[in-house]
Design a protein around this motif. Structure first.
Motif, short mmCIF file in Angstrom:
data_model
loop_
_atom_site.label_atom_id
_atom_site.label_comp_id
_atom_site.label_asym_id
_atom_site.label_seq_id
_atom_site.Cartn_x
_atom_site.Cartn_y
_atom_site.Cartn_z
N ILE A 151 -3.05 5.58 3.08
CA ILE A 151 -1.65 6.31 2.94
C ILE A 151 -1.10 7.29 2.16
CG2 ILE A 151 1.33 5.97 2.67
CD1 ILE A 151 0.30 3.20 3.28
N ARG A 152 -2.15 7.64 0.87
CA ARG A 152 -2.07 8.51 0.61
C ARG A 152 -3.21 9.73 0.89
NH1 ARG A 152 -5.04 10.80 -4.17
NH2 ARG A 152 -7.28 9.25 -3.51
N ALA A 167 -3.34 1.46 0.29
CA ALA A 167 -2.91 2.96 -0.28
C ALA A 167 -3.62 4.37 -0.46
CB ALA A 167 -2.64 2.12 -1.79
N GLU A 168 -4.30 3.25 -0.38
CA GLU A 168 -6.09 5.01 -0.51
C GLU A 168 -5.80 5.76 0.64
OE1 GLU A 168 -7.73 7.18 -3.28
OE2 GLU A 168 -6.06 5.60 -3.67
N ILE A 223 -2.88 8.77 9.61
CA ILE A 223 -2.92 7.08 9.15
C ILE A 223 -3.35 6.10 9.84
CG2 ILE A 223 -1.89 5.01 8.16
CD1 ILE A 223 -0.22 7.40 6.42
N SER A 255 2.05 6.22 -12.22
CA SER A 255 0.28 6.39 -11.53
C SER A 255 -1.78 6.56 -11.88
CB SER A 255 0.50 7.91 -11.19
OG SER A 255 -0.78 8.37 -10.94
N ARG A 266 0.76 6.61 -6.62
CA ARG A 266 -0.14 6.85 -7.07
C ARG A 266 0.07 8.27 -7.36
NH1 ARG A 266 -4.21 8.21 -9.66
NH2 ARG A 266 -5.80 8.05 -9.75
N MET A 267 0.97 8.67 -6.41
CA MET A 267 1.00 10.51 -6.37
C MET A 267 2.18 11.12 -6.98
SD MET A 267 0.71 10.97 -1.84
CE MET A 267 1.21 12.29 -2.11
N GLY A 321 0.90 -1.19 0.04
CA GLY A 321 -0.02 -0.03 -0.22
C GLY A 321 1.13 1.36 -0.52
N LEU A 322 1.89 0.96 0.68
CA LEU A 322 2.86 2.91 0.77
C LEU A 322 3.46 2.78 -0.44
CD1 LEU A 322 4.76 4.11 2.01
CD2 LEU A 322 6.39 3.09 2.59
N ILE A 342 -5.58 -0.75 -7.69
CA ILE A 342 -6.67 -0.07 -6.99
C ILE A 342 -8.18 -0.49 -7.38
CG2 ILE A 342 -7.00 2.16 -5.25
CD1 ILE A 342 -4.28 3.27 -5.01
N ALA A 353 0.77 4.09 -3.21
CA ALA A 353 0.26 5.37 -2.03
C ALA A 353 1.17 5.92 -2.73
CB ALA A 353 0.60 5.86 -1.28
#
Length: 300
Positions: free
Chosen positions: A167-168, A164-165, A205, A100, A92-93, A85-86, A107, A89
């Motif tokens: 942590i993001r 992931a979401e 988080i 991304s 994704r950013m 997930g980290l 996800i 994330a």
């Protein structure tokens, strides 16, 4: 008007507002407690619940083995899920459109399909791919995808999408100026993320991660459909022999409640740890701007 004193009425209202337990509230508490005790008494004396059977099998070796499998799956799946997930994330950013997009696709898929369906697909992977080949190496899929590996992979990948979401969202809650300041002092992005951003994001988080851990404990019950001997599967194997369905299900329910209660206590302790800075900041602000009780802030 003579005899009218607004300050006396205000004082009377303040005194009434500070009555610790007004009569209606006491009556409501008494009624709620009476209903709760009555329900508990009815459940306790109802022979259909089979409380002697519950006590008999609560520490049964088969149940204990299933409980250990449930806890082991939870720990392993959460560790893998948080780590993936980290990475997701951060991807994704990222400014990289490919990273991304791939993270967003992952996800979208794993959050958009039921966990039970994912577990069944992983368990029946040999139907789609009888053999798995990497370069010159090749393995029989049934040798790789056992009930244990299917359960771990299914739970971990599903958890990674949700983490992931989480942590993001935590990373986005940190002021962008923190990263800019860290870079101005010569820190790399990776070091700034590790030393500056993530520690500040932990406050946002940790609470949802605790909720995900509790959800994971309960989600492990789904692996019983792929013949994984977790807690639920263990009690099912017992009541298939004894036909004591309700008492054995109560054994599983009580163990789930006990575990989640312990996790709730741990989550509360961690949340208090990460909220100490906010409490200290609030105390400092109160010291800087003291105001007597009942006073009205004229600046409002």
């Amino acid at each position: 008007m003579s005899g009218f004193n607004p300050s006396d009425d205000a004082l009377r209202d303040v005194k009434l507002a500070h009555v610790p337990f007004p009569l209606p509230r006491v009556a409501l508490w008494a009624f709620t407690l009476a209903v709760a005790l009555g329900f508990a008494y009815i459940v306790a004396i109802n022979p259909n619940f089979g409380w002697p059977v519950v006590a008999q099998y609560f520490f049964d070796p088969t149940v204990m083995q299933g409980l250990s499998v449930t806890l082991g799956l939870t720990v392993v799946a959460m560790i893998i899920g948080v780590a993936l997930g980290l990475i997701l994330a951060i991807a994704r950013m990222s400014q990289d459109r490919l990273a991304s997009s791939l993270a967003g696709l992952f996800i979208w898929f794993f959050r958009g399909t039921p966990l039970l369906v994912q577990l069944i697909f992983w368990y029946n992977m040999s139907t789609l791919f009888p053999r798995i080949s990497i370069g010159i190496a090749s393995w029989n899929t049934n040798d790789l995808i056992t009930p244990l590996t299917a359960a771990i992979v299914g739970l971990a990948l599903n958890e990674a999408a949700y983490m992931a979401e989480i942590i993001r969202g935590g990373l986005l809650s940190v002021d962008k100026g923190q990263a800019e300041t860290a870079q101005a002092f010569g820190m790399t992005k990776a070091r700034a993320l590790r030393r500056i951003i993530i520690p500040q994001a932990m406050k946002s988080i940790v609470p949802p991660t605790g909720n995900q851990l509790i959800s994971m404990i309960k989600a492990t019950s789904l692996v019983s459909v792929i013949a994984m001997a977790d807690l639920l599967y263990s009690v099912q194997s017992i009541y298939n022999r004894t036909f004591e369905i309700i008492p054995l299900l109560l054994v599983a329910v009580l163990w789930y409640l006990l575990i989640t209660s312990i996790l709730n206590i741990g989550q509360s302790a961690i949340e208090r740890h990460y909220s100490r800075g906010d409490r200290g900041l609030t105390t400092d602000k109160k010291k800087e701007n003291p105001m007597p009780s009942g006073a009205v802030d004229e600046r409002a």
